[in-house]
Design a protein around this motif. Structure first.
Motif, PDB file in Angstrom:
ATOM      1  N   LYS A   1       0.851  -1.189   0.000  1.00  0.00           N
ATOM      2  CA  LYS A   1       0.000   0.000   0.000  1.00  0.00           C
ATOM      3  C   LYS A   1       0.881   1.231   0.000  1.00  0.00           C
ATOM      4  O   LYS A   1       1.559   1.512   0.984  1.00  0.00           O
ATOM      5  N   ARG A   2       0.867   1.976  -1.110  1.00  0.00           N
ATOM      6  CA  ARG A   2       1.689   3.192  -1.157  1.00  0.00           C
ATOM      7  C   ARG A   2       0.990   4.314  -0.410  1.00  0.00           C
ATOM      8  O   ARG A   2      -0.216   4.458  -0.442  1.00  0.00           O
ATOM      9  N   VAL A   3       1.783   5.098   0.323  1.00  0.00           N
ATOM     10  CA  VAL A   3       1.207   6.232   1.046  1.00  0.00           C
ATOM     11  C   VAL A   3       1.828   7.515   0.518  1.00  0.00           C
ATOM     12  O   VAL A   3       2.951   7.521   0.028  1.00  0.00           O
ATOM     13  N   SER A   4       1.062   8.588   0.619  1.00  0.00           N
ATOM     14  CA  SER A   4       1.598   9.880   0.210  1.00  0.00           C
ATOM     15  C   SER A   4       2.446  10.421   1.350  1.00  0.00           C
ATOM     16  O   SER A   4       2.023  10.474   2.506  1.00  0.00           O
ATOM     17  N   PHE A   5       3.673  10.827   1.014  1.00  0.00           N
ATOM     18  CA  PHE A   5       4.584  11.334   2.031  1.00  0.00           C
ATOM     19  C   PHE A   5       4.222  12.731   2.530  1.00  0.00           C
ATOM     20  O   PHE A   5       4.656  13.127   3.600  1.00  0.00           O
ATOM     21  N   ARG A   6       3.453  13.495   1.762  1.00  0.00           N
ATOM     22  CA  ARG A   6       3.250  14.913   2.096  1.00  0.00           C
ATOM     23  C   ARG A   6       2.698  15.133   3.505  1.00  0.00           C
ATOM     24  O   ARG A   6       3.022  16.132   4.156  1.00  0.00           O
ATOM     25  N   ALA A   7       1.859  14.211   4.002  1.00  0.00           N
ATOM     26  CA  ALA A   7       1.259  14.416   5.324  1.00  0.00           C
ATOM     27  C   ALA A   7       2.021  13.696   6.435  1.00  0.00           C
ATOM     28  O   ALA A   7       1.632  13.769   7.592  1.00  0.00           O
ATOM     29  N   ILE A   8       3.084  13.020   6.081  1.00  0.00           N
ATOM     30  CA  ILE A   8       3.814  12.244   7.090  1.00  0.00           C
ATOM     31  C   ILE A   8       4.802  13.136   7.840  1.00  0.00           C
ATOM     32  O   ILE A   8       5.631  13.793   7.216  1.00  0.00           O
ATOM     33  N   PRO A   9       4.743  13.183   9.162  1.00  0.00           N
ATOM     34  CA  PRO A   9       5.756  13.969   9.874  1.00  0.00           C
ATOM     35  C   PRO A   9       7.128  13.314   9.745  1.00  0.00           C
ATOM     36  O   PRO A   9       7.258  12.100   9.913  1.00  0.00           O
ATOM     37  N   ILE A  10       8.112  14.119   9.384  1.00  0.00           N
ATOM     38  CA  ILE A  10       9.487  13.612   9.286  1.00  0.00           C
ATOM     39  C   ILE A  10      10.323  14.294  10.368  1.00  0.00           C
ATOM     40  O   ILE A  10      10.297  15.518  10.500  1.00  0.00           O
ATOM     41  N   PHE A  11      11.033  13.504  11.153  1.00  0.00           N
ATOM     42  CA  PHE A  11      11.855  14.016  12.247  1.00  0.00           C
ATOM     43  C   PHE A  11      13.314  13.922  11.830  1.00  0.00           C
ATOM     44  O   PHE A  11      13.786  12.845  11.466  1.00  0.00           O
ATOM     45  N   ILE A  12      14.002  15.078  11.864  1.00  0.00           N
ATOM     46  CA  ILE A  12      15.373  15.108  11.333  1.00  0.00           C
ATOM     47  C   ILE A  12      16.379  15.533  12.399  1.00  0.00           C
ATOM     48  O   ILE A  12      16.045  16.175  13.396  1.00  0.00           O
ATOM     49  N   GLU A  13      17.636  15.176  12.133  1.00  0.00           N
ATOM     50  CA  GLU A  13      18.738  15.501  13.032  1.00  0.00           C
ATOM     51  C   GLU A  13      20.020  15.353  12.235  1.00  0.00           C
ATOM     52  O   GLU A  13      20.105  14.463  11.383  1.00  0.00           O
ATOM     53  N   THR A  14      21.001  16.224  12.500  1.00  0.00           N
ATOM     54  CA  THR A  14      22.320  16.025  11.877  1.00  0.00           C
ATOM     55  C   THR A  14      23.405  16.346  12.904  1.00  0.00           C
ATOM     56  O   THR A  14      23.172  17.098  13.857  1.00  0.00           O
ATOM     57  N   ALA A  15      24.593  15.764  12.707  1.00  0.00           N
ATOM     58  CA  ALA A  15      25.718  16.053  13.607  1.00  0.00           C
ATOM     59  C   ALA A  15      26.305  17.422  13.280  1.00  0.00           C
ATOM     60  O   ALA A  15      26.699  18.176  14.171  1.00  0.00           O
ATOM     61  N   GLU A  16      26.371  17.749  11.997  1.00  0.00           N
ATOM     62  CA  GLU A  16      26.994  19.003  11.554  1.00  0.00           C
ATOM     63  C   GLU A  16      25.910  20.032  11.228  1.00  0.00           C
ATOM     64  O   GLU A  16      24.968  19.722  10.490  1.00  0.00           O
ATOM     65  N   ALA A  17      26.103  21.242  11.772  1.00  0.00           N
ATOM     66  CA  ALA A  17      25.094  22.283  11.571  1.00  0.00           C
ATOM     67  C   ALA A  17      24.835  22.534  10.078  1.00  0.00           C
ATOM     68  O   ALA A  17      23.694  22.692   9.664  1.00  0.00           O
TER      69      ALA A  17
END
Lengths: 262, 262
Positions: free
Chosen positions: A118-134
């Motif tokens: 079942k494919r879902v649309s990504f537009r409404a999915i909350p994405i949580f991000i983080e990086t080591a380098e600013a």
């Protein structure tokens, strides 16, 4: 952005489609088996695929690793080797970004339940991000925003709580339906009759906090009904369901008597 | 149809609105307290209300009793007394229709989660009906169909299984969200970020059986993640959540290894 995708599971499959649709250059797909790498590459129109780590291309800007936590722990060092200058991201809710030994590392965690079927649309999915380098945060934010309208920064320290909460809201809630389906099937009642109830249970959460939305015998202290339900489960030999019924009912009654402090 | 409604709780409130909207003559509302009877009568524009059983009118065609199972057991004889010729219906999922000692008895069970604070449209709610007398079935079917597009006949014998399944799908699933909300609140993450995940979890059930829709660490056997989650719950002193986590994960794994027989 030149991207290589490591993985071809439920999440990787949905992510591959979203990346291609957002216009990114998905250069190659790696998977443990040639068959699954080929299948996803063909479905998404990506030209290169491999099941050999040394054959993963070396000139992508970003490598996104979407495999089980166990596999991630095991193969992260081999993946990064010879590709140390690129940005390495994983998509796991409960892994720290430091699983990559390199400088440019981070996380892009789309919180959703993914199935290949079942494919879902990504537009409404909350994405949580983080990086080591600013300086990488801008890049990852742009990448995440190209996929979704809801992008949040969240640290490796807090992410496991989010992931754990998701297990309750999604995996355990869905399992409640599996158990219900089993009971209904035994008595020849089609599971579909449950859908309006399940839909409304979810809809209520858009306007009421879950504690206030709670209904049912445990929340109104209806011991008659609860005892009858336990008798049914025991007479059907459903020991696990009976244990779950008891424990969930107790927990509902505890929550009602000791509401969250605001 | 002249109808008297006994009850003013979550279900009775939503039912009162639906009856009035469907054009039925709701003659009187009874509730244990005058205040709650008055409140519902005023909201729905019903003229008569009472909290005295002897003052309940005697000339309605149908009496619909929508109160807790315990109260139903206790007051059914007093309610029916002097009104033995009317048709008596209750709305409870787990009570037999024989709780009414009279000849013309039956059940009209709308399977939904009702809260006073949130009105729901009855049209999509499945209503399960039953009567003791064949000639009353037509009447109850017409009444149910005036409220909903999904009306099914279901016996007192099978109805408890349906109700029990509803407790799993709705009450227990909702409680999973309450537990998640508690975890998130402790770490300053708003519960709203869960909504797209919860929505999709529900949406999937319209196209996949719940067993196939299952995702998460337990279903993919990811012991690393499960152990990490249990550590978190124990270090937070969340004993009940930890027990629920263990039991649900075991049950997910049992279901996956022994799928339902068709």
């Amino acid at each position: 952005m030149k991207i290589t995708l490591i993985g071809a599971g439920n999440l990787a499959t949905n992510l591959a489609f979203a990346l291609v649709e957002a216009g990114h250059e998905l250069r190659q797909i790696y998977s443990r088996t040639d068959a699954s790498a080929r299948e996803l590459a063909e479905k998404t129109g990506v030209e290169a695929f491999t099941s050999q780590i040394p054959a993963i291309n070396k000139d992508s800007d970003v490598y996104i690793v979407s495999i089980t936590d166990k596999a991630l722990n095991e193969i992260a060092p081999q993946l990064v080797e010879g590709r140390e200058l690129a940005l390495w991201l994983h998509t796991a809710g409960s892994m720290p970004m430091d699983v990559f030994g390199c400088r440019r590392r981070g996380v892009l965690y789309p919180m959703q339940t993914f199935s290949k079927q079942k494919r879902v649309s990504f537009r409404a999915i909350p994405i949580f991000i983080e990086t080591a380098e600013a300086e990488d945060l801008k890049l990852v934010k742009a990448l995440a925003q190209s996929l979704s309208d809801s992008v949040y920064e969240l640290s490796s320290q807090d992410r496991p709580y989010l992931h754990l909460a998701a297990v309750f809201c999604c995996n355990f809630a869905n399992h409640c339906s599996t158990l219900a389906a089993r009971l209904l099937e035994k008595h020849g009642i089609p599971f579909n009759v449950m859908l309006p109830l399940i839909d409304e249970t979810t809809k209520k959460l858009h306007t009421l906090p879950p504690l206030e939305a709670q209904t049912g015998p445990a929340s109104r202290g209806d011991e008659n009904v609860m005892n009858k339900h336990l008798q049914i489960l025991e007479s059907e030999g459903e020991q696990t369901l009976s244990k779950i019924y008891r424990l969930m009912s107790q927990s509902i009654q505890q929550s009602a008597s000791a509401p969250e402090t605001k």
